[in-house]
Design a protein around this motif. Structure first.
Motif, PDB file in Angstrom:
ATOM      1  N   GLN A  32       0.822  -1.211   0.000  1.00  0.00           N
ATOM      2  CA  GLN A  32       0.000   0.000   0.000  1.00  0.00           C
ATOM      3  C   GLN A  32       0.857   1.262   0.000  1.00  0.00           C
ATOM      4  OE1 GLN A  32      -2.672  -0.227   3.323  1.00  0.00           O
ATOM      5  NE2 GLN A  32      -3.569  -2.153   2.658  1.00  0.00           N
ATOM      6  N   ARG A  33       2.144   1.089  -0.011  1.00  0.00           N
ATOM      7  CA  ARG A  33       3.053   2.241   0.108  1.00  0.00           C
ATOM      8  C   ARG A  33       3.028   3.143  -1.114  1.00  0.00           C
ATOM      9  NH1 ARG A  33       7.906  -0.924   3.277  1.00  0.00           N
ATOM     10  NH2 ARG A  33       6.789  -0.988   5.261  1.00  0.00           N
ATOM     11  N   MET A  34       2.923   2.580  -2.315  1.00  0.00           N
ATOM     12  CA  MET A  34       2.893   3.416  -3.521  1.00  0.00           C
ATOM     13  C   MET A  34       1.700   4.359  -3.482  1.00  0.00           C
ATOM     14  SD  MET A  34       4.063   4.583  -6.276  1.00  0.00           S
ATOM     15  CE  MET A  34       5.448   3.517  -6.528  1.00  0.00           C
ATOM     16  N   ASP A  35       0.521   3.818  -3.125  1.00  0.00           N
ATOM     17  CA  ASP A  35      -0.672   4.665  -3.022  1.00  0.00           C
ATOM     18  C   ASP A  35      -0.497   5.715  -1.929  1.00  0.00           C
ATOM     19  OD1 ASP A  35      -2.008   3.395  -5.084  1.00  0.00           O
ATOM     20  OD2 ASP A  35      -3.006   1.967  -3.746  1.00  0.00           O
ATOM     21  N   ALA A  36       0.111   5.328  -0.816  1.00  0.00           N
ATOM     22  CA  ALA A  36       0.325   6.273   0.285  1.00  0.00           C
ATOM     23  C   ALA A  36       1.258   7.403  -0.143  1.00  0.00           C
ATOM     24  CB  ALA A  36       0.892   5.544   1.502  1.00  0.00           C
ATOM     25  N   VAL A  37       2.348   7.072  -0.833  1.00  0.00           N
ATOM     26  CA  VAL A  37       3.288   8.097  -1.302  1.00  0.00           C
ATOM     27  C   VAL A  37       2.591   9.034  -2.281  1.00  0.00           C
ATOM     28  CG1 VAL A  37       5.372   8.471  -2.689  1.00  0.00           C
ATOM     29  CG2 VAL A  37       5.374   6.751  -0.882  1.00  0.00           C
ATOM     30  N   CYS A  38       1.803   8.492  -3.190  1.00  0.00           N
ATOM     31  CA  CYS A  38       1.086   9.325  -4.158  1.00  0.00           C
ATOM     32  C   CYS A  38       0.108  10.267  -3.456  1.00  0.00           C
ATOM     33  CB  CYS A  38       0.360   8.447  -5.177  1.00  0.00           C
ATOM     34  SG  CYS A  38       1.483   7.590  -6.291  1.00  0.00           S
ATOM     35  N   ARG A  39      -0.628   9.735  -2.472  1.00  0.00           N
ATOM     36  CA  ARG A  39      -1.564  10.587  -1.717  1.00  0.00           C
ATOM     37  C   ARG A  39      -0.810  11.695  -0.986  1.00  0.00           C
ATOM     38  NH1 ARG A  39      -3.804   5.680  -0.379  1.00  0.00           N
ATOM     39  NH2 ARG A  39      -2.897   5.772   1.707  1.00  0.00           N
ATOM     40  N   MET A  40       0.326  11.355  -0.384  1.00  0.00           N
ATOM     41  CA  MET A  40       1.109  12.351   0.351  1.00  0.00           C
ATOM     42  C   MET A  40       1.609  13.453  -0.572  1.00  0.00           C
ATOM     43  SD  MET A  40       3.426  10.013   2.857  1.00  0.00           S
ATOM     44  CE  MET A  40       2.732   8.614   3.683  1.00  0.00           C
ATOM     45  N   ILE A  41       2.176  13.066  -1.703  1.00  0.00           N
ATOM     46  CA  ILE A  41       2.715  14.052  -2.642  1.00  0.00           C
ATOM     47  C   ILE A  41       1.592  14.913  -3.213  1.00  0.00           C
ATOM     48  CG2 ILE A  41       3.833  14.346  -4.892  1.00  0.00           C
ATOM     49  CD1 ILE A  41       5.503  11.818  -4.190  1.00  0.00           C
ATOM     50  N   ASN A  42       0.538  14.271  -3.693  1.00  0.00           N
ATOM     51  CA  ASN A  42      -0.571  15.027  -4.285  1.00  0.00           C
ATOM     52  C   ASN A  42      -1.265  15.908  -3.257  1.00  0.00           C
ATOM     53  OD1 ASN A  42      -0.159  14.057  -6.892  1.00  0.00           O
ATOM     54  ND2 ASN A  42      -1.366  12.234  -6.490  1.00  0.00           N
ATOM     55  N   TYR A  44       0.074  17.222  -0.571  1.00  0.00           N
ATOM     56  CA  TYR A  44       0.971  18.336  -0.265  1.00  0.00           C
ATOM     57  C   TYR A  44       0.906  19.395  -1.372  1.00  0.00           C
ATOM     58  CZ  TYR A  44       5.177  21.077   0.384  1.00  0.00           C
ATOM     59  OH  TYR A  44       6.045  22.129   0.528  1.00  0.00           O
ATOM     60  N   MET A  45       0.960  18.965  -2.612  1.00  0.00           N
ATOM     61  CA  MET A  45       0.937  19.911  -3.728  1.00  0.00           C
ATOM     62  C   MET A  45      -0.400  20.648  -3.791  1.00  0.00           C
ATOM     63  SD  MET A  45       3.961  19.743  -4.761  1.00  0.00           S
ATOM     64  CE  MET A  45       3.843  20.832  -6.159  1.00  0.00           C
ATOM     65  N   GLU A  46      -1.500  19.962  -3.565  1.00  0.00           N
ATOM     66  CA  GLU A  46      -2.809  20.613  -3.547  1.00  0.00           C
ATOM     67  C   GLU A  46      -2.889  21.632  -2.422  1.00  0.00           C
ATOM     68  OE1 GLU A  46      -5.580  17.381  -3.344  1.00  0.00           O
ATOM     69  OE2 GLU A  46      -5.163  16.758  -5.407  1.00  0.00           O
ATOM     70  N   GLN A  47      -2.318  21.288  -1.276  1.00  0.00           N
ATOM     71  CA  GLN A  47      -2.321  22.208  -0.133  1.00  0.00           C
ATOM     72  C   GLN A  47      -1.510  23.460  -0.466  1.00  0.00           C
ATOM     73  OE1 GLN A  47      -0.215  20.807   3.340  1.00  0.00           O
ATOM     74  NE2 GLN A  47      -1.557  21.933   4.707  1.00  0.00           N
ATOM     75  N   GLN A  48      -0.363  23.287  -1.106  1.00  0.00           N
ATOM     76  CA  GLN A  48       0.465  24.432  -1.473  1.00  0.00           C
ATOM     77  C   GLN A  48      -0.242  25.324  -2.498  1.00  0.00           C
ATOM     78  OE1 GLN A  48       3.358  25.291   0.128  1.00  0.00           O
ATOM     79  NE2 GLN A  48       2.657  23.604   1.397  1.00  0.00           N
ATOM     80  N   GLU A  49      -0.914  24.703  -3.476  1.00  0.00           N
ATOM     81  CA  GLU A  49      -1.659  25.471  -4.478  1.00  0.00           C
ATOM     82  C   GLU A  49      -2.799  26.253  -3.829  1.00  0.00           C
ATOM     83  OE1 GLU A  49      -2.765  22.424  -7.235  1.00  0.00           O
ATOM     84  OE2 GLU A  49      -0.724  22.234  -8.027  1.00  0.00           O
ATOM     85  N   LEU A  50      -3.503  25.616  -2.905  1.00  0.00           N
ATOM     86  CA  LEU A  50      -4.596  26.283  -2.197  1.00  0.00           C
ATOM     87  C   LEU A  50      -4.066  27.432  -1.354  1.00  0.00           C
ATOM     88  CD1 LEU A  50      -7.573  26.468  -1.378  1.00  0.00           C
ATOM     89  CD2 LEU A  50      -7.091  24.762   0.395  1.00  0.00           C
ATOM     90  N   LEU A  51      -2.975  27.191  -0.662  1.00  0.00           N
ATOM     91  CA  LEU A  51      -2.374  28.227   0.166  1.00  0.00           C
ATOM     92  C   LEU A  51      -1.954  29.423  -0.674  1.00  0.00           C
ATOM     93  CD1 LEU A  51      -1.406  29.055   2.985  1.00  0.00           C
ATOM     94  CD2 LEU A  51       0.717  27.820   2.525  1.00  0.00           C
TER      95      LEU A  51
END
Length: 98
Positions: A32-42, A44-51
């Motif tokens: 499940q790590r690949m999905d977890a890494v993808c969720r974390m990266i995406n 984070y990037m969505e949070q930065q864009e929103l900010l």
């Protein structure tokens, strides 16, 4: 062109940021790590864009705003002192306009 991309990471456990990331990632079940890494990266990037969008909106709204000079606490305290003294003088003099 292949449909998969491979990335190899190595974490230095002497660096706090990398150690924390490793601990979080290793807590995820294998498979499940690949999905977890993808969720974390995406995420984070969505949070930065929103900010950045929020910051831009705030800057835009504040661009035409001017703030009046505020009085200092000492000036406010002086005004209160004069009001209190005036009230007390009026009481002593028996002024009926209070």
């Amino acid at each position: 062109m292949p449909e998969k991309r491979r990335l190899s990471l190595s974490f230095s456990l002497t660096q706090r940021e990398q150690r924390n990331a490793w601990e979080r990632l290793s807590a995820v079940a294998p498979g499940q790590r690949m999905d977890a890494v993808c969720r974390m990266i995406n995420g984070y990037m969505e949070q930065q864009e929103l900010l950045e969008a929020i910051r831009g909106a705030i800057r835009e709204e504040l661009a035409g705003v001017s703030f009046p000079k505020t009085t200092t606490q000492q000036e406010q305290a002086g005004a209160v002192d004069e009001d209190v003294l005036g009230f007390l003088r009026a009481l002593q003099e028996g002024d009926d306009t209070i």
